[in-house]
Design an enzyme around this catalytic site. Sequence first.
Site, mmCIF file in Angstrom:
data_model
loop_
_atom_site.group_PDB
_atom_site.id
_atom_site.type_symbol
_atom_site.label_atom_id
_atom_site.label_comp_id
_atom_site.label_asym_id
_atom_site.label_seq_id
_atom_site.Cartn_x
_atom_site.Cartn_y
_atom_site.Cartn_z
ATOM 1 N N ASP A 30 0.849 -1.190 0.000
ATOM 2 C CA ASP A 30 0.000 0.000 0.000
ATOM 3 C C ASP A 30 0.890 1.248 0.000
ATOM 4 O O ASP A 30 1.897 1.309 0.701
ATOM 5 C CB ASP A 30 -0.903 -0.016 1.240
ATOM 6 C CG ASP A 30 -2.042 0.971 1.139
ATOM 7 O OD1 ASP A 30 -3.213 0.530 1.067
ATOM 8 O OD2 ASP A 30 -1.777 2.201 1.135
ATOM 9 N N ASN A 87 -13.019 -3.040 2.158
ATOM 10 C CA ASN A 87 -13.956 -1.939 2.340
ATOM 11 C C ASN A 87 -14.865 -1.863 1.118
ATOM 12 O O ASN A 87 -14.401 -2.041 -0.014
ATOM 13 C CB ASN A 87 -13.196 -0.622 2.503
ATOM 14 C CG ASN A 87 -12.283 -0.643 3.714
ATOM 15 O OD1 ASN A 87 -12.626 -1.220 4.747
ATOM 16 N ND2 ASN A 87 -11.115 -0.041 3.612
ATOM 17 N N SER A 95 -11.988 3.770 -1.130
ATOM 18 C CA SER A 95 -11.531 4.947 -1.880
ATOM 19 C C SER A 95 -11.045 4.592 -3.278
ATOM 20 O O SER A 95 -11.052 5.452 -4.157
ATOM 21 C CB SER A 95 -10.423 5.688 -1.113
ATOM 22 O OG SER A 95 -9.295 4.849 -0.914
ATOM 23 N N HIS A 100 -10.072 -4.857 -3.452
ATOM 24 C CA HIS A 100 -8.752 -5.175 -2.897
ATOM 25 C C HIS A 100 -8.926 -5.630 -1.461
ATOM 26 O O HIS A 100 -9.762 -5.106 -0.721
ATOM 27 C CB HIS A 100 -7.826 -3.971 -2.973
ATOM 28 C CG HIS A 100 -8.428 -2.687 -2.489
ATOM 29 N ND1 HIS A 100 -9.302 -1.949 -3.257
ATOM 30 C CD2 HIS A 100 -8.322 -2.041 -1.305
ATOM 31 C CE1 HIS A 100 -9.684 -0.880 -2.583
ATOM 32 N NE2 HIS A 100 -9.120 -0.912 -1.378
ATOM 33 N N HIS A 102 -7.110 -5.770 2.065
ATOM 34 C CA HIS A 102 -5.998 -5.224 2.849
ATOM 35 C C HIS A 102 -5.447 -6.332 3.747
ATOM 36 O O HIS A 102 -6.223 -7.037 4.417
ATOM 37 C CB HIS A 102 -6.485 -4.097 3.770
ATOM 38 C CG HIS A 102 -6.980 -2.866 3.077
ATOM 39 N ND1 HIS A 102 -6.221 -1.715 2.963
ATOM 40 C CD2 HIS A 102 -8.163 -2.586 2.477
ATOM 41 C CE1 HIS A 102 -6.909 -0.778 2.336
ATOM 42 N NE2 HIS A 102 -8.102 -1.277 2.035
HETATM 43 P P1 DGP Z 1 -9.616 1.638 0.348
HETATM 44 O O1 DGP Z 1 -9.757 2.917 1.133
HETATM 45 O O2 DGP Z 1 -10.108 0.414 1.095
HETATM 46 O O3 DGP Z 1 -10.241 1.779 -1.025
HETATM 47 O O4 DGP Z 1 -8.057 1.418 0.166
HETATM 48 C C1 DGP Z 1 -7.335 1.940 -0.904
HETATM 49 C C2 DGP Z 1 -5.890 1.819 -0.549
HETATM 50 O O5 DGP Z 1 -5.136 1.994 -1.732
HETATM 51 C C3 DGP Z 1 -5.389 2.869 0.447
HETATM 52 O O6 DGP Z 1 -4.907 2.213 1.618
HETATM 53 C C4 DGP Z 1 -4.269 3.585 -0.279
HETATM 54 C C5 DGP Z 1 -3.950 2.677 -1.427
HETATM 55 N N1 DGP Z 1 -3.551 3.337 -2.647
HETATM 56 C C6 DGP Z 1 -4.206 4.347 -3.278
HETATM 57 N N2 DGP Z 1 -3.562 4.679 -4.402
HETATM 58 C C7 DGP Z 1 -2.499 3.840 -4.497
HETATM 59 C C8 DGP Z 1 -1.456 3.685 -5.467
HETATM 60 O O7 DGP Z 1 -1.370 4.387 -6.480
HETATM 61 N N3 DGP Z 1 -0.523 2.718 -5.211
HETATM 62 C C9 DGP Z 1 -0.588 1.913 -4.102
HETATM 63 N N4 DGP Z 1 0.387 1.012 -3.954
HETATM 64 N N5 DGP Z 1 -1.555 2.035 -3.177
HETATM 65 C C10 DGP Z 1 -2.493 2.992 -3.379
#
Ligand code: DGP
Length: 114
Positions: A30, A87, A95, A100, A102
């Site tokens: 992440d 989520n 978001s 995905h 976590h």
């Molecule tokens: P959620 O809020 O459950 O949709 O989690 C989205 C997650 O994705 C958040 O923890 C941050 C991560 N994230 C957002 N943009 C990027 C990205 O461009 N690269 C990576 N590796 N993670 C990202």
Amino acid sequence: MTDCIFCKIANREVNSRIVFENERVVAFHDLFPAAPTHVLIVPRQHYSTLNDVPADQAALLGEMVATATQLAKDNGFAEDGYRVVMNCNPDGGQSVYHIHLHLLAGRKLTWPPG
Ligand code: DGP
């Protein structure tokens, strides 16, 4: 999906720290870690939310969980413990609209979540 960041990561069109991949799932760190270990496991197939996953794709969701447990074992935190969470939609805190899982570990996680 052409404009999805997680599709781009899965296709290696955007750099990320990939820790595992096969024909169906990709796992990568992440960008904004909420724990010392914070990995996201995504399917290569784009589904915007959990609500969009057809019932006949339950095995794909199972493989995402199995990938998380294997990573926990491989990285030595299976016994201390970890959390897996998905989520869904705004009230669930989603978001990025490509499903995905976590995988969070490396500190004592509190409950309930905020
Ligand atoms: P959620 O809020 O459950 O949709 O989690 C989205 C997650 O994705 C958040 O923890 C941050 C991560 N994230 C957002 N943009 C990027 C990205 O461009 N690269 C990576 N590796 N993670 C990202």
